[in-house]
Each structure stands twice: as structure tokens, then as C-alpha cells.
Motif scaffolding. Structure first.
Motif, PDB file in Angstrom:
ATOM      1  N   THR A 159       0.846  -1.192   0.000  1.00 39.37           N
ATOM      2  CA  THR A 159       0.000   0.000   0.000  1.00 39.37           C
ATOM      3  C   THR A 159       0.882   1.243   0.000  1.00 39.37           C
ATOM      4  O   THR A 159       2.089   1.175   0.245  1.00 39.37           O
ATOM      5  CB  THR A 159      -0.898   0.031   1.250  1.00 39.37           C
ATOM      6  OG1 THR A 159      -0.058   0.119   2.405  1.00 39.37           O
ATOM      7  CG2 THR A 159      -1.777  -1.200   1.340  1.00 39.37           C
ATOM      8  N   ARG A 160       0.269   2.385  -0.275  1.00 42.71           N
ATOM      9  CA  ARG A 160       1.014   3.649  -0.276  1.00 42.71           C
ATOM     10  C   ARG A 160       1.620   3.909   1.097  1.00 42.71           C
ATOM     11  O   ARG A 160       2.757   4.360   1.217  1.00 42.71           O
ATOM     12  CB  ARG A 160       0.097   4.799  -0.676  1.00 42.71           C
ATOM     13  CG  ARG A 160       0.790   6.152  -0.677  1.00 42.71           C
ATOM     14  CD  ARG A 160      -0.157   7.283  -1.047  1.00 42.71           C
ATOM     15  NE  ARG A 160      -0.579   7.232  -2.410  1.00 42.71           N
ATOM     16  CZ  ARG A 160       0.091   7.760  -3.435  1.00 42.71           C
ATOM     17  NH1 ARG A 160       1.239   8.357  -3.212  1.00 42.71           N
ATOM     18  NH2 ARG A 160      -0.364   7.698  -4.657  1.00 42.71           N
ATOM     19  N   ARG A 161       0.876   3.582   2.147  1.00 45.10           N
ATOM     20  CA  ARG A 161       1.371   3.798   3.515  1.00 45.10           C
ATOM     21  C   ARG A 161       2.600   2.930   3.788  1.00 45.10           C
ATOM     22  O   ARG A 161       3.568   3.388   4.397  1.00 45.10           O
ATOM     23  CB  ARG A 161       0.256   3.488   4.507  1.00 45.10           C
ATOM     24  CG  ARG A 161       0.631   3.783   5.944  1.00 45.10           C
ATOM     25  CD  ARG A 161      -0.562   3.535   6.877  1.00 45.10           C
ATOM     26  NE  ARG A 161      -0.266   3.950   8.221  1.00 45.10           N
ATOM     27  CZ  ARG A 161       0.423   3.218   9.106  1.00 45.10           C
ATOM     28  NH1 ARG A 161       0.897   2.051   8.766  1.00 45.10           N
ATOM     29  NH2 ARG A 161       0.634   3.674  10.318  1.00 45.10           N
ATOM     30  N   GLU A 162       2.559   1.666   3.356  1.00 47.80           N
ATOM     31  CA  GLU A 162       3.700   0.781   3.562  1.00 47.80           C
ATOM     32  C   GLU A 162       4.936   1.284   2.816  1.00 47.80           C
ATOM     33  O   GLU A 162       6.045   1.237   3.349  1.00 47.80           O
ATOM     34  CB  GLU A 162       3.364  -0.631   3.082  1.00 47.80           C
ATOM     35  CG  GLU A 162       2.371  -1.359   3.960  1.00 47.80           C
ATOM     36  CD  GLU A 162       1.925  -2.680   3.364  1.00 47.80           C
ATOM     37  OE1 GLU A 162       1.548  -3.564   4.149  1.00 47.80           O
ATOM     38  OE2 GLU A 162       1.946  -2.836   2.125  1.00 47.80           O
ATOM     39  N   MET A 173       5.611   4.429   1.951  1.00 47.58           N
ATOM     40  CA  MET A 173       6.102   5.641   2.610  1.00 47.58           C
ATOM     41  C   MET A 173       6.831   5.288   3.909  1.00 47.58           C
ATOM     42  O   MET A 173       7.889   5.845   4.200  1.00 47.58           O
ATOM     43  CB  MET A 173       4.948   6.604   2.893  1.00 47.58           C
ATOM     44  CG  MET A 173       4.316   7.190   1.646  1.00 47.58           C
ATOM     45  SD  MET A 173       5.479   8.122   0.639  1.00 47.58           S
ATOM     46  CE  MET A 173       5.790   9.498   1.698  1.00 47.58           C
ATOM     47  N   LEU A 174       6.275   4.372   4.680  1.00 48.96           N
ATOM     48  CA  LEU A 174       6.877   3.984   5.957  1.00 48.96           C
ATOM     49  C   LEU A 174       8.243   3.338   5.746  1.00 48.96           C
ATOM     50  O   LEU A 174       9.219   3.690   6.426  1.00 48.96           O
ATOM     51  CB  LEU A 174       5.943   3.027   6.702  1.00 48.96           C
ATOM     52  CG  LEU A 174       6.351   2.656   8.115  1.00 48.96           C
ATOM     53  CD1 LEU A 174       6.354   3.885   9.001  1.00 48.96           C
ATOM     54  CD2 LEU A 174       5.408   1.608   8.665  1.00 48.96           C
ATOM     55  N   THR A 175       8.342   2.422   4.807  1.00 49.06           N
ATOM     56  CA  THR A 175       9.628   1.778   4.577  1.00 49.06           C
ATOM     57  C   THR A 175      10.640   2.750   3.970  1.00 49.06           C
ATOM     58  O   THR A 175      11.836   2.659   4.272  1.00 49.06           O
ATOM     59  CB  THR A 175       9.490   0.540   3.670  1.00 49.06           C
ATOM     60  OG1 THR A 175       8.812   0.911   2.468  1.00 49.06           O
ATOM     61  CG2 THR A 175       8.714  -0.557   4.367  1.00 49.06           C
TER      62      THR A 175
END
Length: 65
Positions: A24-27, A29-31
Motif C-alpha cells: 500500500t502507499r502507507r507501507e 512511505m513507511l519503509t
């Protein structure tokens, strides 16, 4: 080696790509943020090690030089 029909090859590729689990976009960005943080911490660590080695060598060379 078995020859594959180009149409059959494209169908096989599409079926394999459909099995991929995309992040996902969140994953993403987080990584990405985690990679930048780890790169910064590594740079600071090696800068400190460099300063310690340099000061140690200067100390040794000042004694024997």
C-alpha cells in the motif's frame, strides 16, 4: 526446451502478475522513511568511527613522530 505460443506466454505472465501482493502507499512511505533514517544513522556512526580512528592515529603519530 518447449516453445510457448506468444499468446499463451502473455496469458501466463498476466496470471502470475495477478498473484503479486502490491504494498500500500502507507507501507511504501513507511519503509522509505525507515531507509532514510537507517542511512542517516549509519552515516553518523561511520563519521564517529572515522573521527575516533583519526584522533587515535594522530595521537600515536605525535608520540612516535
Amino acid at each position: 526446451m518447449a516453445r510457448t505460443n506468444p499468446l499463451q506466454f502473455i496469458q501466463q505472465v498476466r496470471s502470475e502478475v495477478s498473484k503479486v501482493v502490491w504494498p500500500t502507499r502507507r507501507e511504501v512511505m513507511l519503509t522509505t522513511v525507515m531507509v532514510f533514517i537507517m542511512a542517516a544513522l549509519t552515516a553518523v556512526f561511520f563519521a564517529l568511527v572515522d573521527v575516533l580512528i583519526r584522533s587515535g592515529l594522530q595521537g600515536v603519530l605525535s608520540i612516535f613522530g
